[in-house]
Design a protein around this motif. Structure first.
Motif, PDB file in Angstrom:
ATOM      1  N   PRO A   1      -3.594  -9.002   1.705  1.00  0.00           N
ATOM      2  CA  PRO A   1      -4.541  -7.946   1.326  1.00  0.00           C
ATOM      3  C   PRO A   1      -4.165  -6.568   1.856  1.00  0.00           C
ATOM      4  O   PRO A   1      -4.432  -5.559   1.190  1.00  0.00           O
ATOM      5  CB  PRO A   1      -5.877  -8.423   1.914  1.00  0.00           C
ATOM      6  CG  PRO A   1      -5.526  -9.460   2.924  1.00  0.00           C
ATOM      7  CD  PRO A   1      -4.256 -10.095   2.460  1.00  0.00           C
ATOM      8  N   ASP A   2      -3.523  -6.493   3.031  1.00  0.00           N
ATOM      9  CA  ASP A   2      -3.116  -5.189   3.550  1.00  0.00           C
ATOM     10  C   ASP A   2      -2.070  -4.539   2.650  1.00  0.00           C
ATOM     11  O   ASP A   2      -2.069  -3.315   2.464  1.00  0.00           O
ATOM     12  CB  ASP A   2      -2.546  -5.329   4.966  1.00  0.00           C
ATOM     13  CG  ASP A   2      -3.615  -5.640   5.997  1.00  0.00           C
ATOM     14  OD1 ASP A   2      -4.802  -5.728   5.622  1.00  0.00           O
ATOM     15  OD2 ASP A   2      -3.267  -5.814   7.175  1.00  0.00           O
ATOM     16  N   GLN A   3      -1.191  -5.355   2.096  1.00  0.00           N
ATOM     17  CA  GLN A   3      -0.174  -4.806   1.199  1.00  0.00           C
ATOM     18  C   GLN A   3      -0.801  -4.282  -0.097  1.00  0.00           C
ATOM     19  O   GLN A   3      -0.381  -3.248  -0.629  1.00  0.00           O
ATOM     20  CB  GLN A   3       0.886  -5.860   0.879  1.00  0.00           C
ATOM     21  CG  GLN A   3       1.754  -6.256   2.072  1.00  0.00           C
ATOM     22  CD  GLN A   3       2.684  -5.136   2.499  1.00  0.00           C
ATOM     23  OE1 GLN A   3       2.263  -4.080   2.974  1.00  0.00           O
ATOM     24  NE2 GLN A   3       3.977  -5.359   2.330  1.00  0.00           N
ATOM     25  N   ILE A   4      -1.799  -4.971  -0.604  1.00  0.00           N
ATOM     26  CA  ILE A   4      -2.492  -4.492  -1.810  1.00  0.00           C
ATOM     27  C   ILE A   4      -3.182  -3.160  -1.516  1.00  0.00           C
ATOM     28  O   ILE A   4      -3.121  -2.217  -2.320  1.00  0.00           O
ATOM     29  CB  ILE A   4      -3.499  -5.537  -2.310  1.00  0.00           C
ATOM     30  CG1 ILE A   4      -2.772  -6.790  -2.816  1.00  0.00           C
ATOM     31  CG2 ILE A   4      -4.390  -4.959  -3.399  1.00  0.00           C
ATOM     32  CD1 ILE A   4      -1.879  -6.542  -4.027  1.00  0.00           C
ATOM     33  N   THR A   5      -3.798  -3.053  -0.352  1.00  0.00           N
ATOM     34  CA  THR A   5      -4.435  -1.788   0.031  1.00  0.00           C
ATOM     35  C   THR A   5      -3.407  -0.665   0.115  1.00  0.00           C
ATOM     36  O   THR A   5      -3.625   0.444  -0.392  1.00  0.00           O
ATOM     37  CB  THR A   5      -5.152  -1.945   1.381  1.00  0.00           C
ATOM     38  OG1 THR A   5      -6.195  -2.918   1.250  1.00  0.00           O
ATOM     39  CG2 THR A   5      -5.759  -0.629   1.843  1.00  0.00           C
ATOM     40  N   ARG A   6      -2.271  -0.947   0.751  1.00  0.00           N
ATOM     41  CA  ARG A   6      -1.222   0.068   0.867  1.00  0.00           C
ATOM     42  C   ARG A   6      -0.668   0.448  -0.500  1.00  0.00           C
ATOM     43  O   ARG A   6      -0.365   1.627  -0.752  1.00  0.00           O
ATOM     44  CB  ARG A   6      -0.108  -0.450   1.765  1.00  0.00           C
ATOM     45  CG  ARG A   6      -0.519  -0.640   3.216  1.00  0.00           C
ATOM     46  CD  ARG A   6       0.590  -1.292   4.018  1.00  0.00           C
ATOM     47  NE  ARG A   6       0.126  -1.626   5.363  1.00  0.00           N
ATOM     48  CZ  ARG A   6       0.306  -2.801   5.957  1.00  0.00           C
ATOM     49  NH1 ARG A   6       0.949  -3.769   5.324  1.00  0.00           N
ATOM     50  NH2 ARG A   6      -0.164  -3.020   7.166  1.00  0.00           N
ATOM     51  N   ALA A   7      -0.505  -0.541  -1.367  1.00  0.00           N
ATOM     52  CA  ALA A   7       0.030  -0.252  -2.703  1.00  0.00           C
ATOM     53  C   ALA A   7      -0.908   0.658  -3.481  1.00  0.00           C
ATOM     54  O   ALA A   7      -0.456   1.596  -4.167  1.00  0.00           O
ATOM     55  CB  ALA A   7       0.244  -1.563  -3.467  1.00  0.00           C
ATOM     56  N   ARG A   8      -2.194   0.410  -3.374  1.00  0.00           N
ATOM     57  CA  ARG A   8      -3.161   1.259  -4.083  1.00  0.00           C
ATOM     58  C   ARG A   8      -3.169   2.673  -3.514  1.00  0.00           C
ATOM     59  O   ARG A   8      -3.301   3.651  -4.262  1.00  0.00           O
ATOM     60  CB  ARG A   8      -4.542   0.620  -4.018  1.00  0.00           C
ATOM     61  CG  ARG A   8      -4.652  -0.644  -4.887  1.00  0.00           C
ATOM     62  CD  ARG A   8      -5.954  -1.381  -4.697  1.00  0.00           C
ATOM     63  NE  ARG A   8      -6.023  -2.527  -5.601  1.00  0.00           N
ATOM     64  CZ  ARG A   8      -6.795  -3.590  -5.406  1.00  0.00           C
ATOM     65  NH1 ARG A   8      -7.578  -3.642  -4.325  1.00  0.00           N
ATOM     66  NH2 ARG A   8      -6.805  -4.584  -6.272  1.00  0.00           N
ATOM     67  N   GLU A   9      -3.018   2.788  -2.206  1.00  0.00           N
ATOM     68  CA  GLU A   9      -2.978   4.118  -1.593  1.00  0.00           C
ATOM     69  C   GLU A   9      -1.685   4.855  -1.969  1.00  0.00           C
ATOM     70  O   GLU A   9      -1.712   6.039  -2.305  1.00  0.00           O
ATOM     71  CB  GLU A   9      -3.083   3.987  -0.075  1.00  0.00           C
ATOM     72  CG  GLU A   9      -4.452   3.500   0.397  1.00  0.00           C
ATOM     73  CD  GLU A   9      -4.481   3.207   1.892  1.00  0.00           C
ATOM     74  OE1 GLU A   9      -3.396   3.202   2.519  1.00  0.00           O
ATOM     75  OE2 GLU A   9      -5.585   2.967   2.429  1.00  0.00           O
ATOM     76  N   ALA A  10      -0.553   4.150  -1.921  1.00  0.00           N
ATOM     77  CA  ALA A  10       0.730   4.794  -2.200  1.00  0.00           C
ATOM     78  C   ALA A  10       0.870   5.220  -3.653  1.00  0.00           C
ATOM     79  O   ALA A  10       1.629   6.144  -3.964  1.00  0.00           O
ATOM     80  CB  ALA A  10       1.870   3.844  -1.833  1.00  0.00           C
TER      81      ALA A  10
END
Length: 295
Positions: free
Chosen positions: A124-133
């Protein structure tokens, strides 16, 4: 993965009758490395990508120091190598399994004119980072918004309907997959007839090599990576119903330049990371691109 930091819900797929279900629990080491430690910030990587890179396209790198720009280019070029296996990708729908920060998804849209890209990651942290990036693409102007999406889910239980994507690719993620047969079945399920698959990462060359690698490389011993054997991976894709499975070794464009880049870094925290070149030179592992067709 190389040079580690120190130790320290998505809907279920429409193609499954039992309905919504979160991704299976991730191994503790994977949770930490891609969560609180955020592997993309480790000096061995650069630019937010997390892969060893494909260096063959960089001009005149022999005999000169390798720069951070070279490192980022190598990581981007690994994506270009994989995406370049797809004929006529323009306007088609693609799924990246193990998308990390989603930078490869953005590259695929930008350079390969895909109609839409879905990035899938189990953390889930990677999905959050992907959406932010990729916020600009996700909420961009008319004609761009809606072409990119990020979904939480596991490779062996993809939360998408049957026959929904034309292309499926994965860049340096399959070494984490505990259930490669499950991933292969899911890939065959979500790909439309005539669709294509491309997977690239490092695999053991033999079963004997798979037994030895945990003694040489800590990620195999501590639960981060799984020493899958390349021929068995290919056989698993065939067993799932994928066709025209091809295996291409590309280690001559990966290991030596990557090791040279590591050697330039000041006091690498995990000196064992340079053992990947040793593993390659002694015939234990290599880097591969596997391609296959669906339907």
């Amino acid at each position: 993965m190389a040079q580690q930091p120190p130790p320290a819900g998505a809907a279920g797929p429409a193609g499954h009758p039992d309905g919504p279900e979160p991704p299976p629990e991730l191994p503790e080491r994977v949770v930490k490395i891609y969560g609180e430690h955020d592997l993309s910030t480790v000096p061995a990587f650069a630019g937010g990508f997390i892969n060893f890179g494909y260096w063959a396209g960089l001009a005149d790198i022999d005999g000169r120091p390798l720069t951070e720009a070279d490192r980022v280019r190598s990581e981007e070029d690994l994506y270009r190598l994989v995406l370049g296996t797809f004929e006529r990708p323009e306007g088609r729908t693609a799924l990246e399994v193990g998308c990390g920060r989603g930078l490869g998804c953005a590259l695929a849209l930008r350079e390969f004119a895909l109609g839409s890209v879905i990035g899938l990651d189990a953390h889930p942290d990677q999905i959050t980072r992907a959406r932010e990036a990729n916020a600009a693409l996700l909420g961009g102007p008319a004609g761009r918004a809606g072409r990119l999406d990020f979904v939480l889910g596991a490779a062996e239980r993809i939360p998408l309907p049957d026959d929904c994507v034309d292309l499926l690719y994965s860049v340096e993620a399959a070494q984490h997959f505990r259930d490669l047969a499950g991933f292969a079945r899911e890939a065959a399920r979500v790909l439309r007839a005539g669709g294509r698959l491309a997977v690239t990462t490092f695999f053991a060359r033999s079963r004997e090599a798979a037994r030895v690698l945990p003694e040489l490389l800590p990620p195999y011993a501590d639960g981060l990576d799984v020493p899958h054997v390349v021929d068995e991976v290919a056989a698993t894709l065939v067993a799932a119903g994928l066709r025209d499975v091809r295996v291409r070794p590309i280690g001559d464009g990966v290991w030596e330049p990557y090791d040279r880049y590591l050697a330039q870094q000041p006091e690498p925290r995990d000196r064992w990371a340079r053992r990947y070149l040793t593993a390659y030179e002694t015939g234990l592992l290599d880097y591969y691109v596997l391609t296959a067709g669906a339907g």
